[in-house]
Design a protein around this motif. Sequence first.
Motif, PDB file in Angstrom:
ATOM      1  N   ARG A 147      37.805  72.258  40.725  1.00 38.30           N
ATOM      2  CA  ARG A 147      37.735  71.009  40.519  1.00 38.30           C
ATOM      3  C   ARG A 147      39.014  70.370  41.234  1.00 38.30           C
ATOM      4  NH1 ARG A 147      37.432  70.039  34.168  1.00 38.30           N
ATOM      5  NH2 ARG A 147      35.449  70.211  33.860  1.00 38.30           N
ATOM      6  N   CYS A 148      38.878  69.244  41.722  1.00 36.40           N
ATOM      7  CA  CYS A 148      40.106  68.351  42.503  1.00 36.40           C
ATOM      8  C   CYS A 148      39.757  66.896  42.604  1.00 36.40           C
ATOM      9  CB  CYS A 148      40.351  69.211  43.780  1.00 36.40           C
ATOM     10  SG  CYS A 148      39.143  69.189  45.176  1.00 36.40           S
ATOM     11  N   GLY A 149      40.386  66.135  43.204  1.00 35.09           N
ATOM     12  CA  GLY A 149      40.325  64.818  43.537  1.00 35.09           C
ATOM     13  C   GLY A 149      39.625  64.662  44.857  1.00 35.09           C
ATOM     14  N   HIS A 150      40.015  65.557  45.825  1.00 33.55           N
ATOM     15  CA  HIS A 150      39.491  65.393  47.219  1.00 33.55           C
ATOM     16  C   HIS A 150      39.436  66.769  47.882  1.00 33.55           C
ATOM     17  CE1 HIS A 150      40.402  63.444  51.563  1.00 33.55           C
ATOM     18  NE2 HIS A 150      39.068  63.811  51.357  1.00 33.55           N
ATOM     19  N   ALA A 151      38.195  67.033  48.686  1.00 36.72           N
ATOM     20  CA  ALA A 151      38.183  68.511  49.445  1.00 36.72           C
ATOM     21  C   ALA A 151      37.574  68.086  50.530  1.00 36.72           C
ATOM     22  CB  ALA A 151      37.128  69.056  48.640  1.00 36.72           C
ATOM     23  N   ILE A 152      38.323  68.899  51.656  1.00 28.47           N
ATOM     24  CA  ILE A 152      37.929  68.378  52.924  1.00 28.47           C
ATOM     25  C   ILE A 152      37.450  70.115  53.672  1.00 28.47           C
ATOM     26  CG2 ILE A 152      38.764  67.767  55.145  1.00 28.47           C
ATOM     27  CD1 ILE A 152      41.044  66.396  53.769  1.00 28.47           C
ATOM     28  N   PHE A 153      36.450  70.074  54.257  1.00 24.43           N
ATOM     29  CA  PHE A 153      35.960  71.237  55.008  1.00 24.43           C
ATOM     30  C   PHE A 153      36.038  71.002  56.419  1.00 24.43           C
ATOM     31  CE2 PHE A 153      32.814  73.211  57.694  1.00 24.43           C
ATOM     32  CZ  PHE A 153      33.260  74.545  57.428  1.00 24.43           C
ATOM     33  N   THR A 154      36.679  71.757  57.323  1.00 25.04           N
ATOM     34  CA  THR A 154      36.451  71.551  58.702  1.00 25.04           C
ATOM     35  C   THR A 154      36.093  72.724  59.320  1.00 25.04           C
ATOM     36  OG1 THR A 154      38.988  72.433  58.611  1.00 25.04           O
ATOM     37  CG2 THR A 154      38.407  70.026  58.788  1.00 25.04           C
ATOM     38  N   ARG A 155      35.009  72.666  60.188  1.00 25.08           N
ATOM     39  CA  ARG A 155      34.271  73.782  60.702  1.00 25.08           C
ATOM     40  C   ARG A 155      35.042  74.620  61.612  1.00 25.08           C
ATOM     41  NH1 ARG A 155      29.158  73.721  64.566  1.00 25.08           N
ATOM     42  NH2 ARG A 155      30.771  73.587  65.960  1.00 25.08           N
ATOM     43  N   GLU A 156      35.716  73.916  62.503  1.00 22.39           N
ATOM     44  CA  GLU A 156      36.487  74.276  63.701  1.00 22.39           C
ATOM     45  C   GLU A 156      37.402  75.541  63.216  1.00 22.39           C
ATOM     46  OE1 GLU A 156      39.229  73.098  67.467  1.00 22.39           O
ATOM     47  OE2 GLU A 156      39.333  71.928  65.936  1.00 22.39           O
ATOM     48  N   ASP A 157      38.187  75.341  61.936  1.00 17.95           N
ATOM     49  CA  ASP A 157      39.033  76.606  61.713  1.00 17.95           C
ATOM     50  C   ASP A 157      38.457  77.185  60.432  1.00 17.95           C
ATOM     51  OD1 ASP A 157      39.538  74.332  59.866  1.00 17.95           O
ATOM     52  OD2 ASP A 157      41.669  74.256  60.118  1.00 17.95           O
ATOM     53  N   GLY A 158      37.156  76.656  59.869  1.00 20.57           N
ATOM     54  CA  GLY A 158      36.750  77.385  58.777  1.00 20.57           C
ATOM     55  C   GLY A 158      37.455  76.953  57.599  1.00 20.57           C
ATOM     56  N   ARG A 159      38.000  75.924  57.170  1.00 19.80           N
ATOM     57  CA  ARG A 159      39.161  75.888  56.238  1.00 19.80           C
ATOM     58  C   ARG A 159      38.492  74.645  55.247  1.00 19.80           C
ATOM     59  NH1 ARG A 159      44.733  72.623  56.909  1.00 19.80           N
ATOM     60  NH2 ARG A 159      43.374  71.139  57.448  1.00 19.80           N
ATOM     61  N   VAL A 160      38.665  74.899  53.852  1.00 15.27           N
ATOM     62  CA  VAL A 160      38.623  74.117  52.949  1.00 15.27           C
ATOM     63  C   VAL A 160      40.085  73.971  52.264  1.00 15.27           C
ATOM     64  CG1 VAL A 160      37.278  73.815  50.622  1.00 15.27           C
ATOM     65  CG2 VAL A 160      36.232  75.152  52.311  1.00 15.27           C
ATOM     66  N   LEU A 161      40.214  72.534  52.332  1.00 11.40           N
ATOM     67  CA  LEU A 161      41.463  72.048  51.531  1.00 11.40           C
ATOM     68  C   LEU A 161      41.225  71.475  50.362  1.00 11.40           C
ATOM     69  CD1 LEU A 161      44.496  71.976  51.753  1.00 11.40           C
ATOM     70  CD2 LEU A 161      44.340  69.760  53.188  1.00 11.40           C
ATOM     71  N   LEU A 162      41.744  71.863  49.186  1.00  8.80           N
ATOM     72  CA  LEU A 162      41.256  71.085  48.007  1.00  8.80           C
ATOM     73  C   LEU A 162      42.625  70.405  47.597  1.00  8.80           C
ATOM     74  CD1 LEU A 162      40.072  74.068  46.024  1.00  8.80           C
ATOM     75  CD2 LEU A 162      38.715  72.458  47.221  1.00  8.80           C
ATOM     76  N   GLN A 163      42.588  69.268  47.262  1.00  3.51           N
ATOM     77  CA  GLN A 163      43.875  68.146  47.144  1.00  3.51           C
ATOM     78  C   GLN A 163      43.751  67.512  45.816  1.00  3.51           C
ATOM     79  OE1 GLN A 163      43.314  66.239  50.958  1.00  3.51           O
ATOM     80  NE2 GLN A 163      45.277  67.279  51.726  1.00  3.51           N
ATOM     81  N   GLU A 164      44.667  66.986  45.469  1.00  7.89           N
ATOM     82  CA  GLU A 164      44.636  65.985  44.258  1.00  7.89           C
ATOM     83  C   GLU A 164      44.302  66.770  42.869  1.00  7.89           C
ATOM     84  OE1 GLU A 164      42.355  62.352  44.706  1.00  7.89           O
ATOM     85  OE2 GLU A 164      43.190  62.099  46.854  1.00  7.89           O
ATOM     86  N   ALA A 176      46.215  76.793  40.074  1.00  9.47           N
ATOM     87  CA  ALA A 176      46.319  75.416  40.474  1.00  9.47           C
ATOM     88  C   ALA A 176      47.528  75.530  41.272  1.00  9.47           C
ATOM     89  CB  ALA A 176      46.659  74.682  39.050  1.00  9.47           C
ATOM     90  N   GLY A 177      47.713  74.234  41.938  1.00  7.54           N
ATOM     91  CA  GLY A 177      48.852  73.913  42.705  1.00  7.54           C
ATOM     92  C   GLY A 177      48.552  72.697  43.432  1.00  7.54           C
ATOM     93  N   GLU A 178      49.591  72.091  44.136  1.00  3.53           N
ATOM     94  CA  GLU A 178      49.615  70.798  44.756  1.00  3.53           C
ATOM     95  C   GLU A 178      48.335  70.918  45.643  1.00  3.53           C
ATOM     96  OE1 GLU A 178      52.311  68.120  47.159  1.00  3.53           O
ATOM     97  OE2 GLU A 178      53.315  68.700  45.426  1.00  3.53           O
ATOM     98  N   GLN A 179      48.099  71.768  46.428  1.00  2.59           N
ATOM     99  CA  GLN A 179      47.017  72.038  47.371  1.00  2.59           C
ATOM    100  C   GLN A 179      46.586  73.558  47.312  1.00  2.59           C
ATOM    101  OE1 GLN A 179      47.968  70.841  51.325  1.00  2.59           O
ATOM    102  NE2 GLN A 179      48.108  68.490  50.792  1.00  2.59           N
ATOM    103  N   ILE A 180      45.236  73.531  47.472  1.00  4.87           N
ATOM    104  CA  ILE A 180      44.753  74.976  47.564  1.00  4.87           C
ATOM    105  C   ILE A 180      43.891  74.978  49.182  1.00  4.87           C
ATOM    106  CG2 ILE A 180      43.456  76.943  46.746  1.00  4.87           C
ATOM    107  CD1 ILE A 180      43.947  75.706  43.922  1.00  4.87           C
ATOM    108  N   CYS A 181      44.305  76.114  49.880  1.00  5.75           N
ATOM    109  CA  CYS A 181      43.619  76.032  51.128  1.00  5.75           C
ATOM    110  C   CYS A 181      43.003  77.597  51.165  1.00  5.75           C
ATOM    111  CB  CYS A 181      44.747  75.810  52.390  1.00  5.75           C
ATOM    112  SG  CYS A 181      44.086  75.724  53.906  1.00  5.75           S
ATOM    113  N   ILE A 182      41.640  77.188  51.454  1.00 12.63           N
ATOM    114  CA  ILE A 182      40.953  78.555  51.514  1.00 12.63           C
ATOM    115  C   ILE A 182      40.279  78.542  53.149  1.00 12.63           C
ATOM    116  CG2 ILE A 182      39.219  79.716  50.921  1.00 12.63           C
ATOM    117  CD1 ILE A 182      39.118  77.738  48.279  1.00 12.63           C
ATOM    118  N   TRP A 183      40.615  79.787  53.828  1.00 17.60           N
ATOM    119  CA  TRP A 183      40.281  79.896  55.287  1.00 17.60           C
ATOM    120  C   TRP A 183      38.968  80.742  55.073  1.00 17.60           C
ATOM    121  CZ3 TRP A 183      45.231  79.312  54.312  1.00 17.60           C
ATOM    122  CH2 TRP A 183      45.852  78.445  55.043  1.00 17.60           C
TER     123      TRP A 183
END
Length: 174
Positions: free
Chosen positions: A108-125, A137-144
Amino acid sequence: MKKAFITTLSVLVFATHGLAAGEPFQLGKGSLGKGTTVITASAMEFDYNSWLAIFESTPGSTEQVVVTDPEFILKANRMIIRFEGTNDVQRVDCIGNVDMTREDLRARCGHAIFTREDGRVLLQESPVVMKGEQKIAGEQICIWLNDKRVQVMNGVRVEAHTDEAKKDLGSERR
């Protein structure tokens, strides 16, 4: 515990992989080609000039945009999908009350961003990733996705609970 936790997060990575894989985006095909992926929303707008699709829920309602796939369920108030000049997904933004579920994993988060170029999912908020009683939990969780790697930034909090049977088994091995 660290290995088990990384494994837990890796499974979450694969849950998001179905939505944001490097495969062409095709409504009506499941993330792994099995079954059907369905997106429901109150409204959708597609801008062919910008290669941009926006799925929205009705403002002020409790309804959400829902992606139901054989591999996962993804919910958010709004989803913006950016395509390249083909039907390949370039970026997916999930905004507002983001909730991703796959089997016994949930993020769960307030904002999630996936970028295909680097295969990254950034969970924010206020992101939280959960498996059973375990949470991170943390301020941001980044998954490659490509590297099966996770980074939790700022204010890291890990809650790991074990049951008595596991504790007893561990003490017998000593």
